[in-house]
Structure formats: structure tokens, C-alpha cells
Write a protein that holds these residues in place. Structure first.
Motif, short mmCIF file in Angstrom:
data_model
loop_
_atom_site.label_atom_id
_atom_site.label_comp_id
_atom_site.label_asym_id
_atom_site.label_seq_id
_atom_site.Cartn_x
_atom_site.Cartn_y
_atom_site.Cartn_z
N CYS A 10 0.83 -1.30 -0.04
CA CYS A 10 0.13 -0.09 -0.14
C CYS A 10 0.78 1.26 -0.01
CB CYS A 10 -0.84 0.03 1.30
SG CYS A 10 -1.83 -1.22 1.32
N TRP A 86 -1.58 -0.79 8.48
CA TRP A 86 -2.70 0.19 9.02
C TRP A 86 -4.13 -0.01 8.90
CZ3 TRP A 86 0.26 5.14 7.20
CH2 TRP A 86 1.64 5.47 7.90
N THR A 87 -4.30 -0.97 7.59
CA THR A 87 -5.84 -1.51 7.63
C THR A 87 -6.38 -2.00 8.93
OG1 THR A 87 -5.87 -1.77 5.29
CG2 THR A 87 -7.29 -3.24 6.31
N ASN A 169 -7.06 5.85 7.15
CA ASN A 169 -5.94 4.57 7.26
C ASN A 169 -4.74 5.05 6.68
OD1 ASN A 169 -7.81 3.32 8.92
ND2 ASN A 169 -8.02 1.53 7.69
N TYR A 170 -4.91 6.12 5.79
CA TYR A 170 -3.65 6.55 4.75
C TYR A 170 -2.56 7.25 5.71
CZ TYR A 170 -5.41 3.90 0.59
OH TYR A 170 -5.85 3.24 -0.22
N CYS A 201 -2.51 1.11 -3.15
CA CYS A 201 -3.54 0.07 -2.51
C CYS A 201 -4.69 0.56 -2.56
CB CYS A 201 -3.16 -0.04 -1.08
SG CYS A 201 -3.88 -1.43 -0.29
N ALA A 204 -7.53 -0.70 -0.17
CA ALA A 204 -7.90 -0.62 1.16
C ALA A 204 -9.01 0.55 1.57
CB ALA A 204 -6.46 0.34 1.47
N LYS A 207 -11.23 -2.40 2.21
CA LYS A 207 -11.20 -3.28 3.12
C LYS A 207 -11.74 -2.88 4.61
CE LYS A 207 -6.56 -4.31 1.02
NZ LYS A 207 -5.15 -4.40 1.20
N ILE A 208 -11.32 -1.55 4.82
CA ILE A 208 -11.70 -0.90 6.24
C ILE A 208 -13.18 -0.74 6.48
CG2 ILE A 208 -11.63 1.46 5.31
CD1 ILE A 208 -11.21 0.04 9.03
N HIS A 293 -14.79 7.56 6.75
CA HIS A 293 -13.38 7.16 6.39
C HIS A 293 -13.11 7.59 4.86
CE1 HIS A 293 -10.16 4.80 5.06
NE2 HIS A 293 -9.70 4.71 6.06
N THR A 295 -10.35 8.25 1.85
CA THR A 295 -9.33 7.80 1.13
C THR A 295 -8.98 9.17 0.60
OG1 THR A 295 -9.91 5.64 0.95
CG2 THR A 295 -8.32 6.55 -0.61
#
Length: 450
Positions: A10, A86-87, A169-170, A201, A204, A207-208, A293, A295
Motif C-alpha cells: 500500500c 494500518w488497515t 487509514n492512509y 493500495c 484499502a 477493506k476498512i 473514512h 481515502t
């Protein structure tokens, strides 16, 4: 051990977004402080720009090829981060401290660490300029500068991270905020975004979402939650086989997906997120959220914008098969900073590193490169706290699976490879230059058949 090739790392390890850089070191108080290092020479046979995944991996390979004293790495950050974990940090399954090590500990022994920033590249003169106008010349240049996060391009978002409802999460500074927002969720919309830019990634962002949905089920809050995935893309995943598997999961878990929606503004005081409809210019839609969340938009580092080594978009312009620069034969690129038409993951970097090592070796020996990178990358799509799908594919978005079974199925073993095996293999295999992707294992597993 070969399974390291499946991991979607990622990121390139260290680079942070510009508006967060000043406080990065404060986040992990357990880190060892390292003394700033400057170049002891003004010329190196191989100069590596960037101390993330690609840069450290290639510096290790170059050390073995030409000797440590002939190699230098330019990297300003004191800490190197293993970002794939971090995920799981954002979902409360891992601790943030496990993702970080001092940069000094991952620089190959004897290789010169120049702790500075790259300010300018002059490939026509075989040199780069660092901070304080320091000039370093080279015979061969490897560019591994990663990419840059742009939270500031979403109106209201930087200050919005002061809200307990928003996480991402980044970034090392915001990943734990994701877990706090998830824990604090009571009822309403839990929204997850995917931006209208290239990203590292690409799996990602969802995923979260799957992990959050599983957490809300576990804690009894799922009946009062609406899970929403707003993506700028027109598909859930770029490889049809894995997209079909993910759509089945989405349907079974009652997750709402809105395609071609891009986050443009956050209003934390009202708990509102504003999205633009990419198919209808000027049309926006406002969503209320209980959890958000984000990104962030991403792009090439500033130093690569309008650089002689970059294409019109700012990505390092390399041959997609050899990773050699299209104009400058002694310049090479690897990882997130390049315009290679494949996903930006360190699984891709693993595959690229083996090819690039052979490319540079051929050129050093006066020969034309013969080994070709097929675009291999992978993404372990975590779908629950104990399940994952192992997506592996090539330039043509065709599955390129290593194991002789259907990797689009959710498996416990796939999850444990992601959560438990990969961190060890990252630190002790990939970064030390011993792993060039799973192609040999794939050939063995499939008895030489494609």
C-alpha cells in the motif's frame, strides 16, 4: 515464505503528505532519534532517491552488486512505516507502534544515508540538488519517491480530523482516528470513500469498510447502521474475477455502493459529506454521516511536477517492461512514483525490484535489458477479522494466481498471511532485497503451466 508477494503493502514506506510532515515524528514516541546525516561524498555510482519500500529494496540489491560504499539513499524521514498493517490498526486489530522502525535500522549496512530532501533533478547533468543547495552527482539514478497525499484538497477535511467521527487509514496521524470513530459509532451512516485520482493500495478503501461492517455486527450495532461506499470508479474492482466475489459479499452484507461519486467537502460541524457526481457536471449530493473514512486524493511528489524525468502528469516516465527511463538511459524508476500502468503496491515493487536489478546489471555490463516486468501486483482483500481474498493480477487485469486453487474465495489462511506472516517477511525479506515476487513459486505450484 514466498507468500510475501501477495501482500499489497500500500505504500512506499515513509513519505507523508506535506501538511502533516512536521509532526510525524511526534506520533510514535518510542522511536529512536537518529542524528541527521549529510553526504560524505558529492558523487555516488548509484544514487537512490527515497527510503521507502522501493528505495530500501533497491539499495540493498545495489549494495550486493557494486558495494555499499558506492550507494547512497536520500530520505528525510527518521521513521520507516509498514503501512499495510494500518488497515488492521484502523479496525482495532493491530497496534500502530508495530508498523514503524527507525530509518537507520532499514538502511543497508554501509550504504550512505543522506537525510535530506530532494529539491531538483537535473538528469542532463547527472546530478540532483538537495536542501541547502547541496549537489550530488551520480552514474546511475533510481527514483523511488513514492507519492503524496492531498487531504488539503478536500475542503474542510484537515480541520475535520479534530472531529471524533472522521478517520483515514492512509496516514500515521489519522489511522488511529479511524478506530476511535468506529468504536464511537452508535447509529446512522458509516461512509467510506475512494478519490478521483490514482491511489496506492486501491483495495484499502473497501477493506476498512468490510472490517467496520464486521465490527458493527459483532457489537450489535449493525441493525442501526447503513454502510455506504462512495467511489469515483465505475467498478468495485478492476479485475472481473475478484470484482464478482466482492459484489457477492457486498450483496450478502447489505452494503450500499454508489459509483462515480467523489468526495469534495466535509462539514464536520454538521456531520455532512459533499460528493460530486462525476457523470453529471455540477451535480452534488450531501450525505449525513456518523462515521467517515476518507481515502485522500493522491499525486506525485512536488519535486517531480514539471521535472525532466516525469510525464505530463508528474509521474516518472519509464518503460513498463524494463523500468528504465524512456529518455535518460541511466535513470530508473520503481514503485508509486512511476507511470507504470499497474496498481501502486509494494507487492508490485517486489516484482519490479527483481526486474530492475537485472535491467541495471545488464546496462552496467553494456548489454540491452532482456528481463521484462509483466505488471504483476497483488492485493489481499481483507473481508473480515479472519478472512481475506488474495487478488493477484498483471498489466492486462488478468488473474495471475500463485496457488493452484481459487484465490477469489475468502480464506482464513489468506487473512493470517496478511496479518501475521507479511510483516515479518516485509522487514526481513523484501527490504533486504531477497524477494523479487512469487513468479518462481507460481511456476513450481502450477508445474510450469501458466
Amino acid at each position: 515464505m514466498a507468500a510475501v508477494g501477495f501482500v499489497s503493502f500500500c505504500a512506499s514506506g515513509c513519505p507523508m503528505m506535506s501538511w502533516l510532515r512536521p509532526g510525524t515524528a511526534k506520533m510514535v514516541s518510542s522511536q529512536l532519534h537518529t542524528t541527521a546525516r549529510s553526504a560524505t561524498k558529492d558523487y555516488y555510482e548509484v544514487l537512490v532517491l527515497g527510503g521507502g519500500t522501493g528505495g530500501i529494496t533497491m539499495s540493498a540489491r545495489m549494495k550486493r552488486r557494486i558495494g555499499a560504499g558506492n550507494v547512497a539513499v536520500v530520505e528525510p524521514s527518521e521513521n520507516h512505516f509498514y503501512q499495510p498493517i494500518w488497515t488492521l490498526v484502523g479496525a482495532g486489530a493491530k497496534q500502530l507502534a508495530t508498523s514503524s522502525r527507525p530509518t537507520a535500522s532499514v538502511i543497508p549496512s554501509g550504504v550512505q544515508w543522506i537525510q535530506s530532501r530532494v529539491e531538483k533533478l537535473e538528469p542532463d547533468k547527472n546530478c540532483v540538488y538537495l536542501e541547502n543547495n547541496q549537489k550530488i552527482s551520480y552514474k546511475y539514478l533510481i527514483i523511488a519517491l513514492g507519492l503524496q497525499l492531498h487531504y488539503e484538497k478536500i475542503k474542510g477535511l484537515p480541520e475535520g480530523f479534530n472531529s471524533p467521527k472522521i478517520g483515514s487509514n492512509y496516514s500515521v496521524l489519522t489511522v488511529e482516528k479511524t478506530w476511535k470513530a468506529l468504536q464511537g459509532f452508535q447509529e446512522g451512516n458509516a461512509i467510506f470513500t475512494f478519490p478521483n485520482t490514482p491511489v496506492k493500495c486501491a483495495g484499502a478503501p473497501q477493506k476498512i469498510m468490510y472490517l467496520s461492517e464486521a465490527y458493527l455486527r459483532k457489537t450489535g450495532k449493525r441493525p442501526k447502521a447503513k454502510i455506504i461506499f462512495n467511489t469515483s470508479l465505475g467498478v468495485i474492482f478492476g479485475v472481473q474475477k475478484y470484482a464478482d466475489a466482492l459484489l457477492e459479499i457486498i450483496k450478502s452484507r447489505d452494503i450500499n455502493v454508489n459509483y462515480r461519486y467523489n468526495l469534495t467537502e466535509v462539514r464536520p460541524d454538521k456531520q455532512e459529506a459533499v460528493f460530486e457526481n462525476l457523470d453529471k457536471i455540477g451535480e452534488t449530493k450531501v450525505y449525513q454521516y456518523e462515521m467517515l473514512h476518507v481515502t485522500p486524493p493522491m499525486g506525485p511528489p512536488d519535486v517531480l511536477l514539471n521535472s525532466p524525468v516525469s510525464d505530463a502528469s508528474g509521474w516518472v516516465d519509464v518503460n513498463k517492461e524494463t523500468l528504465q527511463h524512456k529518455k535518460y538511459p541511466n535513470v530508473f524508476g520503481i514503485g508509486d512514483c512511476t507511470n507504470l500502468p499497474t496498481s501502486k503496491t509494494a507487492a508490485a515493487i517486489a516484482g519490479q525490484s527483481g526486474i530492475l536489478d537485472k535491467t541495471i546489471s545488464s546496462i552496467m555490463n553494456g548489454k540491452a535489458p532482456v528481463k521484462k516486468y509483466d505488471g504483476y501486483t497483488s492485493c489481499p482483500l481483507v473481508t473480515n477479522y479472519n478472512r481475506a481474498i488474495l487478488a493477484e493480477f498483471d498489466y492486462n487485469a488478468q488473474p495471475l494466481e500463485t496457488f493452484p486453487f481459487d484465490q477469489s474465495k475468502e480464506r482464513l489462511t489468506s487473512f493470517h498471511m496478511k496479518a501475521d506472516m507479511m510483516p515479518f517477511l516485509y522487514w526481513h525479506g523484501l527490504l533486504k532485497g531477497y524477494w523479487g515476487g512469487p513468479a518462481p513459486i507460481r511456476k513450481l505450484m502450477h508445474l510450469g503451466l501458466k
